[in-house]
Motif scaffolding. Structure first.
Motif, mmCIF file in Angstrom:
data_model
loop_
_atom_site.group_PDB
_atom_site.id
_atom_site.type_symbol
_atom_site.label_atom_id
_atom_site.label_comp_id
_atom_site.label_asym_id
_atom_site.label_seq_id
_atom_site.Cartn_x
_atom_site.Cartn_y
_atom_site.Cartn_z
ATOM 1 N N ASP A 59 0.608 -54.916 9.559
ATOM 2 C CA ASP A 59 0.990 -53.624 9.002
ATOM 3 C C ASP A 59 1.021 -52.594 10.139
ATOM 4 N N ILE A 60 2.233 -52.313 10.618
ATOM 5 C CA ILE A 60 2.393 -51.426 11.777
ATOM 6 C C ILE A 60 1.877 -50.022 11.492
ATOM 7 N N ALA A 61 2.170 -49.534 10.271
ATOM 8 C CA ALA A 61 1.790 -48.156 9.958
ATOM 9 C C ALA A 61 0.273 -48.008 10.095
ATOM 10 N N ALA A 62 -0.468 -49.002 9.610
ATOM 11 C CA ALA A 62 -1.928 -48.906 9.644
ATOM 12 C C ALA A 62 -2.473 -49.169 11.050
ATOM 13 N N ARG A 63 -1.878 -50.074 11.787
ATOM 14 C CA ARG A 63 -2.469 -50.551 13.040
ATOM 15 C C ARG A 63 -1.930 -49.863 14.281
ATOM 16 N N ALA A 64 -0.662 -49.431 14.277
ATOM 17 C CA ALA A 64 -0.049 -48.929 15.519
ATOM 18 C C ALA A 64 0.285 -47.437 15.423
ATOM 19 N N ASP A 65 -0.513 -46.711 14.609
ATOM 20 C CA ASP A 65 -0.301 -45.270 14.467
ATOM 21 C C ASP A 65 1.148 -44.981 14.067
ATOM 22 N N GLY A 66 1.698 -45.856 13.236
ATOM 23 C CA GLY A 66 3.066 -45.629 12.750
ATOM 24 C C GLY A 66 3.052 -44.575 11.663
ATOM 25 N N PHE A 67 4.060 -43.743 11.633
ATOM 26 C CA PHE A 67 4.122 -42.714 10.583
ATOM 27 C C PHE A 67 5.532 -42.688 10.005
ATOM 28 N N PRO A 68 5.616 -42.445 8.699
ATOM 29 C CA PRO A 68 6.924 -42.539 8.040
ATOM 30 C C PRO A 68 7.853 -41.393 8.395
ATOM 31 N N ILE A 69 9.105 -41.725 8.597
ATOM 32 C CA ILE A 69 10.155 -40.717 8.806
ATOM 33 C C ILE A 69 11.267 -41.045 7.804
ATOM 34 N N PRO A 70 11.122 -40.571 6.562
ATOM 35 C CA PRO A 70 12.131 -40.931 5.562
ATOM 36 C C PRO A 70 13.411 -40.107 5.622
ATOM 37 N N HIS A 71 13.397 -39.038 6.415
ATOM 38 C CA HIS A 71 14.429 -38.020 6.258
ATOM 39 C C HIS A 71 14.960 -37.577 7.621
ATOM 40 N N MET A 72 16.265 -37.284 7.695
ATOM 41 C CA MET A 72 16.822 -36.743 8.943
ATOM 42 C C MET A 72 17.692 -35.525 8.616
ATOM 43 N N GLU A 73 17.596 -34.516 9.443
ATOM 44 C CA GLU A 73 18.461 -33.340 9.284
ATOM 45 C C GLU A 73 19.333 -33.218 10.522
ATOM 46 N N LEU A 74 20.614 -32.934 10.306
ATOM 47 C CA LEU A 74 21.570 -32.862 11.415
ATOM 48 C C LEU A 74 22.015 -31.421 11.619
ATOM 49 N N TRP A 75 22.076 -31.016 12.877
ATOM 50 C CA TRP A 75 22.373 -29.634 13.230
ATOM 51 C C TRP A 75 23.406 -29.582 14.348
ATOM 52 N N SER A 76 24.119 -28.456 14.412
ATOM 53 C CA SER A 76 24.929 -28.204 15.607
ATOM 54 C C SER A 76 24.016 -27.528 16.637
ATOM 55 N N GLY A 77 24.448 -27.518 17.879
ATOM 56 C CA GLY A 77 23.640 -26.901 18.937
ATOM 57 C C GLY A 77 23.411 -25.413 18.722
ATOM 58 N N THR A 78 24.297 -24.792 17.942
ATOM 59 C CA THR A 78 24.151 -23.348 17.705
ATOM 60 C C THR A 78 23.222 -23.047 16.537
ATOM 61 N N LYS A 80 23.651 -24.410 13.287
ATOM 62 C CA LYS A 80 24.278 -24.561 11.971
ATOM 63 C C LYS A 80 23.865 -25.918 11.388
ATOM 64 N N LYS A 81 23.352 -25.892 10.156
ATOM 65 C CA LYS A 81 22.941 -27.160 9.549
ATOM 66 C C LYS A 81 24.178 -27.935 9.099
ATOM 67 N N LEU A 82 24.290 -29.175 9.580
ATOM 68 C CA LEU A 82 25.471 -29.976 9.262
ATOM 69 C C LEU A 82 25.226 -30.884 8.063
#
Ligand SMILES: Cc1cc2nc3c(=O)[nH]c(=O)nc-3n(C[C@H](O)[C@H](O)[C@H](O)COP(=O)(O)OP(=O)(O)OC[C@H]3O[C@@H](n4cnc5c(N)ncnc54)[C@H](O)[C@@H]3O)c2cc1C
Length: 395
Positions: A59-78, A80-82
């Motif tokens: 179990d990587i999450a328990a043993r290797a300090d793994g943490f969940p990343i269920p979500h991603m947000e995409l942005w322009s460099g300026t 603006k949320k894409l």
């Protein structure tokens, strides 16, 4: 039966544990003189990879300090949320992709394998191997020593020596046109981004970051470089200065994260192997990056190695002999991994910096594109893939 595993990175220890469970004695041979547990930055282990590892009770999450990343947000460099997308498709049990430091993942896998009695030998750089006329295989290492076994598994990564011996005509890894850079940082002005990774299409380069509850920031950048740089050129680059120039036209916090880096900034040329015609010959077979390296954009490199490990062990357990097992393994794996490599390459291409007109249309079209492609089922084939340890491998 004894298996010589070449490579004690990510796939090697996982394969060793799976073989042990299948009743085969694994012996791992690693080129490094000692465990190199702090190499590499961080990587994604997707729900399909986590599921594969369950077959060997890790179990990587328990043993290797793994943490969940269920979500991603995409942005322009300026700024603006894409759009927003899920980081992978959740299987029925709700498993979410986890982010881990590569070195820690490698350490946990090795320690777990060793605790099960699996032998690891360091300073053993494979130089050559040959089939023993009496049966089995003899491996020769750069220090002049040899090892014998019934089969040899090349888990020796993207620049695999095993692949070269197995098929001297194997295509070399292909340069994707991207350079990856990354590190860890702190920034007093940024709050934890719990469960979310932010991805930013900058004017000249691509940037990703997340902030943990502890305040530690994990960041990476992908740079569009049509001509492949040498390792010496990467090593000689002052990354803080260079990245500050590249991100000068984007949100200031990007430059501040990079400037606040708390340790070394790693850099590497991104390669992949779209297809490698020969995966096994005689007593030797390839797994993981040695067979089918993928660019990191889809976050599937480690997961593909875990899936290979479990499937190969099942094939050796269930098929009557080594050639039949290797053939079954390739049959089970090739189409899937090549599809993943191609998908990841398409994501890598989308990170390349367009000109001003291309940027305008990208920022305009991306929200529409994301709404269409983010449908829950679009990538289910990748994330909901399941390997059942107990089900037999068909003839
Ligand atoms: C140093 C390093 C840093 C990485 N950093 C990242 C990262 O930050 N993000 C990311 O997404 N992916 C990273 N990767 C790639 C990722 O870890 C792999 O795609 C994935 O885990 C596949 O695992 P693998 O076991 O096939 O190969 P690897 O994990 O690369 O393991 C291969 C192992 O074989 C050993 N080896 C090589 N040649 C020989 C030889 N001749 N004899 C014996 N042993 C040999 C290597 O030293 C290594 O330990 C990194 C890989 C390495 C080696």
């Amino acid at each position: 039966m004894r298996a010589l595993i070449i490579g004690g990175g990510i796939g090697g220890p996982a394969t060793a544990m799976a073989l042990l469970k299948a009743g085969i004695e694994p012996v791992v041979h690693e080129a490094y003189d000692a465990p190199a547990d702090f190499t590499g930055s961080f990587l994604n282990t997707a729900s399909n990879g986590l599921d594969a590892l369950r077959a060997v009770d890790v179990d990587i999450a328990a043993r290797a300090d793994g943490f969940p990343i269920p979500h991603m947000e995409l942005w322009s460099g300026t700024g603006k949320k894409l759009g927003e997308v899920e980081n992978g498709v959740r299987p029925a049990d709700g498993t979410v992709s986890v982010c881990v430091k590569r070195g820690l993942l490698q350490k946990v896998l090795r320690e777990e394998a060793m605790s099960r009695g699996i032998a690891f030998h360091y300073g053993k750089r494979l130089e050559s191997y040959h089939a023993d006329p009496r049966g089995g295989v003899v491996a020769t290492f750069a220090d002049g020593t040899t090892a014998t076994g019934d089969l040899l598994i090349g888990a020796d990564g993207i620049h695999s020596r095993t692949r070269h011996i197995l098929n001297p005509d194997a295509p070399a890894p292909t340069y994707t046109g991207l350079v990856g850079v990354g590190g860890y940082s702190r920034h007093p002005g940024l709050k934890p981004t719990t469960g979310t990774q932010h991805l930013i299409f900058g004017r000249k380069a691509f940037f990703g970051y997340l902030v943990r509850e502890s305040g530690e920031i994990y960041w990476f950048a992908n740079l569009d470089r049509p001509v492949e740089p040498t390792r010496a050129e990467l090593a000689a680059t002052d990354w803080k200065r260079h990245l500050a120039e590249l991100f000068a036209g984007d949100q200031p916090f990007i430059r501040e994260i990079i400037a606040g880096s708390t340790g070394p900034i790693g850099s590497y040329v991104v390669h992949d192997i779209p297809t490698s015609p020969v995966w096994h010959r005689g007593p030797a077979v390839l797994i993981g990056d040695a067979a089918h390296a993928t660019s990191p954009s889809a976050g599937q490199g480690a997961s593909m190695a875990f899936e290979d490990a479990i499937v190969l062990a099942k094939c050796l357990r269930d098929r009557p002999d080594v050639p039949a097992a290797f053939a079954a393994y390739e049959r089970e794996r090739r189409e899937r991994v090549e599809k993943v490599v191609a998908y990841s390459r398409s994501l890598s291409d989308s990170k390349k910096a367009p000109g001003p007109v291309g940027r305008f249309f990208r920022d305009l079209m991306m929200p529409i594109f994301l709404k269409r492609s983010a449908s829950a089922e679009a990538h289910a084939w990748m994330y909901r893939h399941r390997i059942t340890w107990d089900s037999p491998v068909a003839a």
